[in-house]
Design an enzyme around this catalytic site. Structure first.
Site, PDB file in Angstrom:
ATOM      1  CD  GLU A  44      -2.707   1.416   2.454  1.00 35.21           C
ATOM      2  OE1 GLU A  44      -3.719   2.128   2.400  1.00 35.21           O
ATOM      3  OE2 GLU A  44      -2.325   0.861   3.512  1.00 35.21           O
ATOM      4  CD  GLU A  69       2.747   7.934   5.722  1.00 34.23           C
ATOM      5  OE1 GLU A  69       1.713   7.628   5.111  1.00 34.23           O
ATOM      6  OE2 GLU A  69       3.219   9.098   5.724  1.00 34.23           O
ATOM      7  CG  ASP A 118      -1.726  13.358   0.231  1.00 32.98           C
ATOM      8  OD1 ASP A 118      -2.636  13.182   1.062  1.00 32.98           O
ATOM      9  OD2 ASP A 118      -0.523  13.251   0.524  1.00 32.98           O
ATOM     10  CE  LYS A 122      -3.232  25.904  -5.496  1.00 31.88           C
ATOM     11  NZ  LYS A 122      -2.343  26.367  -4.451  1.00 31.88           N
ATOM     12  CD  GLU A 192      -5.749   4.932   9.529  1.00 25.20           C
ATOM     13  OE1 GLU A 192      -5.162   4.098  10.202  1.00 25.20           O
ATOM     14  OE2 GLU A 192      -5.387   5.228   8.378  1.00 25.20           O
ATOM     15  CE1 TYR A 193      -6.199  10.537   6.304  1.00 27.88           C
ATOM     16  CE2 TYR A 193      -7.279  12.005   4.759  1.00 27.88           C
ATOM     17  CZ  TYR A 193      -6.298  11.772   5.705  1.00 27.88           C
ATOM     18  OH  TYR A 193      -5.425  12.778   6.053  1.00 27.88           O
ATOM     19  CD  GLU A 194     -13.321   2.512   2.829  1.00 32.33           C
ATOM     20  OE1 GLU A 194     -12.125   2.128   2.824  1.00 32.33           O
ATOM     21  OE2 GLU A 194     -14.249   1.832   2.358  1.00 32.33           O
TER      22      GLU A 194
END
Ligand code: SAM
Length: 213
Positions: A44, A69, A118, A122, A192-194
């Site tokens: 991942e 990470e 992320d 832009k 976590e974000y999910e």
């Protein structure tokens, strides 16, 4: 991701080489030796605090996992989870994804997971998106022939951009869900974000793409 400075992170990482692999370049082409097994390897990229991979490693003991990470203060949380769970099939690398080709050789990896990467909204930052063509080329150079990328996000713009990027690169679109939590997909392990975004009512997009070698 909000970064809190944790000065003790570096020491804790160094004290746990069995979980956060030091000098990963030494194992390029040889990750089976690190795990002591011939099982497939899934990585991942941008693993965050590790909830997804801890869940996956428990659910699939016959698959080896590596979480990538770049921030020490973030990977520390994944390390703390791993120390608690003692999972022999999960390791962490505290490295920048831009350098993956230093650590993995062709055929080292069977699948790449990208979760809530992320978005870099832009246009001038498009090259930083983990689904930009240079990253797709880097993943191709470490994956087995026919290897796959599994991608989840709550960000519609990033999802649409990534589908185009995958397609322009020549990847085969195997699976797509425009609302994962309302789909019949089984065995989903939440990141976590999910968890955070779906609790706020965001819909989750998911796709699986495959390199056609
Ligand atoms: N995957 C986790 C989830 O779904 O909860 C975390 C998502 S968070 C938005 C993105 C994570 O990717 C952050 O922890 C960030 O530090 C990491 N990241 C972003 N770019 C990276 C890179 N080039 N190399 C390694 N990690 C990266």
């Amino acid at each position: 991701m909000r970064l809190r400075n944790k000065p003790w992170a570096k020491d804790k990482i160094a004290e746990n080489p069995q979980y956060v692999v030091p000098n990963p370049a030494e194992y390029k082409g040889n990750w089976k030796e690190v795990f002591g097994s011939e099982n497939p390897l899934h990585i991942e990229v941008g693993t965050g605090k590790g909830q997804f991979l801890v869940g996956m490693a428990k659910q699939n003991p016959h698959i080896n996992y590596i979480g990538i990470e770049m921030y020490e203060s973030v990977i520390l949380s994944a390390l703390e989870r791993l120390i608690e769970e003692e999972l022999p099939n999960l390791k962490l690398l505290n490295v920048d994804a831009n350098q993956l080709s230093e650590f993995f050789a062709k055929n080292d990896v069977d699948r790449v997971y990208l979760n809530f990467s992320d978005p870099w909204p832009k246009k001038r930052h498009a090259k930083r998106r983990l689904t930009y063509k240079t990253f797709l080329s880097m993943y191709e150079n470490l994956l087995v022939d026919g290897g796959e990328i599994h991608f989840k996000t709550d960000n519609q713009e990033l999802f649409e951009y990534s589908l185009t990027s995958f397609s322009e690169y020549g990847l085969l679109l195997k699976y797509i869900s425009l609302d994962l939590h309302k789909s019949d997909f089984e065995g989903n392990v939440m990141t976590e974000y999910e968890e955070k975004f779906s609790q706020k009512g965001s819909r989750i997009y998911r796709c699986e793409v495959k390199y056609l070698n």
